[in-house]
Design a protein around this motif. Structure first.
Motif, PDB file in Angstrom:
ATOM      1  N   SER A 289      -3.118  -3.327  -2.924  1.00  0.00           N
ATOM      2  CA  SER A 289      -3.545  -1.927  -2.777  1.00  0.00           C
ATOM      3  C   SER A 289      -4.635  -1.806  -1.720  1.00  0.00           C
ATOM      4  O   SER A 289      -4.655  -0.848  -0.943  1.00  0.00           O
ATOM      5  CB  SER A 289      -4.025  -1.376  -4.116  1.00  0.00           C
ATOM      6  N   ARG A 290      -5.541  -2.769  -1.675  1.00  0.00           N
ATOM      7  CA  ARG A 290      -6.589  -2.733  -0.650  1.00  0.00           C
ATOM      8  C   ARG A 290      -5.971  -2.826   0.742  1.00  0.00           C
ATOM      9  O   ARG A 290      -6.338  -2.059   1.652  1.00  0.00           O
ATOM     10  CB  ARG A 290      -7.556  -3.898  -0.869  1.00  0.00           C
ATOM     11  N   LYS A 291      -5.053  -3.765   0.934  1.00  0.00           N
ATOM     12  CA  LYS A 291      -4.391  -3.909   2.232  1.00  0.00           C
ATOM     13  C   LYS A 291      -3.641  -2.625   2.611  1.00  0.00           C
ATOM     14  O   LYS A 291      -3.562  -2.267   3.786  1.00  0.00           O
ATOM     15  CB  LYS A 291      -3.407  -5.084   2.189  1.00  0.00           C
ATOM     16  N   GLU A 292      -3.096  -1.957   1.609  1.00  0.00           N
ATOM     17  CA  GLU A 292      -2.315  -0.749   1.862  1.00  0.00           C
ATOM     18  C   GLU A 292      -3.173   0.390   2.400  1.00  0.00           C
ATOM     19  O   GLU A 292      -2.723   1.172   3.247  1.00  0.00           O
ATOM     20  CB  GLU A 292      -1.615  -0.306   0.568  1.00  0.00           C
ATOM     21  N   VAL A 293      -4.413   0.490   1.928  1.00  0.00           N
ATOM     22  CA  VAL A 293      -5.228   1.653   2.297  1.00  0.00           C
ATOM     23  C   VAL A 293      -6.169   1.404   3.461  1.00  0.00           C
ATOM     24  O   VAL A 293      -6.662   2.370   4.067  1.00  0.00           O
ATOM     25  CB  VAL A 293      -6.047   2.166   1.088  1.00  0.00           C
TER      26      VAL A 293
END
Length: 386
Positions: free
Chosen positions: A82-86
């Motif tokens: 999720s961190r990489k996604e945002v």
């Protein structure tokens, strides 16, 4: 005195396969928000809370929505995926993500403030403990995404540097609870320990199934094949259940059982605010720290513009429940205090080892590369309990 109110985003998946930890993280953030707003200081924080429900597309959409609305600071995300996604959204809008979770490292973004542990603060201390006190033959199991892939890579290199070996690695989809083949392979290989990087419901099911399989085979699992993790926390012990809760090793910078005045006050306030749980976790404390540091930084900067916040954040120091915390100005990661704990039947962790002082973050393992066996050693660690 004029009081300035800043809108901030709060983004955690309070539903989905890892919702138990995420709800404790939201609780930690909300407790800090309540304390800041009740203090009647120069700033107030107005949270905009969103729930991506574990859906990566929702993380991206909600991050864009928050940043497009004029919010510059967001506390949130649990998983590395999720961190990489945002992060691209935060880079595009020049916002700051305050990321309150332990993670696998090898990242340093000008648009992220990391208040959870870097690999030299949780993976390497665990390798040192296991190799010196448990054994050197590991079986790795994890959820099939970047956290487990990278953590196992770092773990393998560090253990190999200590003369150990990884017998096998197995990965399952997030939320998968079918472990018969994996457990059969573990019992066939008979490692000295299992290194666990499963998350959420997958992890809880594995602990129960592995304990039951060992019991059926006449094996004292906790003593003969202990499970070691960098993710296991108190609310997850409750999810595992009493039949399999004890004897698991966890590397963390915070345990609810820490005997400090700051932690006693934190625990009392948290329990009073959230009597229905989930109970406090390391990630809840990291969320609490993130909001407290954000508030102090906004107070000094006098603005929520990311350029000014980045300049001011390195000047902040916080006496947190775990001890002193500060942000490294080069990497925007936190100085934290590594600890090793063992789960007990009461759903708490017995403290086994802890660092004597906060350890500098080393997200790229430049100063503590496992390739050269220079991970954290005594005298930095002191034994608390054998």
């Amino acid at each position: 005195m004029t009081r300035t109110t800043f809108r901030i985003g709060v983004m955690f998946s309070t539903t989905g396969s890892y919702s138990v930890v995420a709800r404790s993280m939201l609780n930690g953030a909300q407790l800090a928000l309540a304390e800041i707003n009740a203090a009647n200081g120069p700033i107030a924080l107005e949270p905009v809370v969103v729930n991506p429900a574990g859906d990566l597309a929702q993380y991206r959409a909600l991050a864009r929505e928050l940043l497009s609305s004029g919010i510059h600071q967001v506390v949130g995300c649990y998983t590395s995926s999720s961190r990489k996604e945002v992060i691209p959204c935060f880079e595009k809008f020049d916002g700051l993500l305050w990321y309150p979770s332990h993670y696998e490292g090898f990242e340093s973004s000008d648009n992220v403030i990391y208040t959870g542990a870097a690999p030299n603060q949780h993976v390497l201390p665990l390798v040192d403990y296991l190799a010196s006190r448990v054994g050197k033959r590991a079986f790795c199991v994890g959820s099939n995404y970047i956290w487990a892939w990278e953590n196992n890579r770092i773990f393998r290199e560090a253990l190999t540097a200590r003369g150990g070996t990884v017998l096998a690695e197995r990965y399952l989809s997030v939320g998968d609870t079918e472990f018969d083949q994996v457990i059969a392979a573990i019992l066939e290989q008979r490692p000295d320990f299992v290194f666990n990087n499963l998350i959420g419901t997958s992890a809880y099911a594995f602990f129960r199934a592995f304990r039951a399989a060992c019991r059926a085979a006449g094996i004292d699992q906790a003593k003969q094949i202990p499970v070691a993790s960098c993710t296991l926390s108190e609310p997850e012990l409750q999810e595992i259940g009493t039949a399999a809760v004890d004897g698991h090793l966890s590397s963390s910078v915070y345990f609810a059982s820490l005997n400090t005045a700051e932690n006693a006050a934190f625990m009392q306030a948290y329990t009073a605010a959230f009597p229905d749980g989930p109970v406090v976790s390391a990630d809840a404390e990291a969320s609490y720290i993130a909001v407290k540091l954000l508030a102090a930084t906004l107070t000094q900067a006098g603005s929520d513009e990311s350029r000014l916040v980045r300049s001011a954040v390195a000047n902040q120091r916080l006496l947190a429940p775990q001890g002193e915390v500060r942000i490294d100005p080069q990497t925007y990661h936190a100085w934290l205090t590594p600890r090793i704990g063992r789960s007990a039947a009461d759903g708490q962790f017995e403290l086994l080892l802890e660092a004597r002082q906060p350890i500098a973050p080393d997200p790229y393992l430049v100063q503590s590369s496992p390739r050269f066996a220079t991970s954290m050693r005594p005298p930095l660690l002191r034994m608390v309990k054998s």
